[in-house]
Design a protein around this motif. Structure first.
Motif: not given
Length: 306
Positions: A241-255
């Protein structure tokens, strides 16, 4: 990885045996306290215990590092640094069999929470730990008559018996704890309390709490559930959760990964009791997609392959 050398090379056959019975309670300051007493054993029991411990050691085929979500299955043990546990308190309690610490009455035995088979070989000490069963509890003893079978009939047994298992939950030797029963290890050394404390730290982490529009539903979902607390601690430990790139990809690809997540206009996770399982899977990085079948999978402990 192999067993720790100190454990693998310990001379069980020629060691001396001593059993320590432990009770535990929390002090007003919240710290855990163990109280240990030792008891005499006869040669037959000593030999049976050494054989059981040797058999248990021989049955361990593989050792993995302890993680919050790792499992100790048949033939697979987990290893954790003793300094990360209360193992040192147990060893310190059992270090010196003073006469005043000897078991003197049935009250000293009843309500024992776990026992420790202490093996000593020269300067080396191995502690084999087992959580007690219901035969050690006074409530159980008071509700039954203890009987023995002799001469084709039952008679009253004035000396109630206690079960000592041939199995071992975990071993302590030098700086290592080798675990063969993870739930029992966590119960005996109160790892759940450690998980609760760590989850409180996670909630206080601004980087984590700022991910959510409201953290309340996730807190309610985790509660005091042992498995959910382990997962929350693993989220804290992994720190995705501290990794901004990880969270960005989560928002983009969760579905795309089949995760039922909702985000508000500010990109914060909207937690509901229904979505909390998927939220934890996402933050653990436990939802994986196959490039071959294009299926999505959940995994118990994601390990990066080199």
């Amino acid at each position: 990885m192999p067993l720790p050398e100190s454990f693998q090379n310990f001379d069980i056959e020629n060691s001396s045996v001593q059993i320590w019975l432990f009770k535990k309670w929390s002090q007003p300051d919240g710290l855990l306290r163990f109280s240990g007493r030792w008891i005499d054993t006869d040669d037959d029991l000593d030999q049976a215990l050494k054989q059981a411990i040797a058999f248990k050691r021989q049955s361990i085929l593989e050792v993995s590092d302890y993680t919050l979500l790792a499992a100790a299955n048949d033939g697979i043990a987990l290893r954790i640094d003793a300094l990360a546990t209360h193992a040192g308190v147990v060893a310190a309690e059992a270090a010196n069999p003073l006469p005043a610490r000897k078991i003197r009455s049935l009250d000293d035995v009843q309500n024992t929470k776990f026992y420790v088979i202490k093996l000593t070989s020269g300067d080396n000490v191995l502690y084999a730990v087992r959580k007690t069963d219901a035969t050690w509890q006074s409530r159980r003893v008071s509700g039954f008559l203890s009987v023995i079978y002799s001469d084709d009939r039952l008679g009253l047994n004035e000396n109630p018996g206690f079960n000592i298992s041939r199995d071992i939950d975990f071993f302590i030797i030098e700086d290592d704890v080798v675990i063969t029963n993870k739930p029992a290890f966590e119960s005996v050394l109160s790892y759940k309390e450690a998980h609760v404390a760590d989850f409180n730290l996670l909630q206080a982490d601004d980087e984590f709490s700022s991910l959510f529009s409201d953290l309340g539903p996730l807190i309610d979902f985790i509660g005091v559930n042992k498995l959910h607390l382990r997962r929350a601690c693993a989220i804290h430990q992994k720190g995705h959760y501290r990794d901004a790139a990880f969270m960005t990809r989560l928002r983009q690809r969760h579905a795309q990964c089949g995760l039922q997540l909702v985000f508000d206009d500010q990109g914060r996770i909207v937690a509901t009791l229904e979505s909390c399982s998927d939220i934890m899977r996402a933050l653990l990085d436990h939802r994986l997609s196959s490039l071959f079948s294009e299926n999505n999978y959940d995994v118990p402990d994601a390990t990066v392959v080199a």
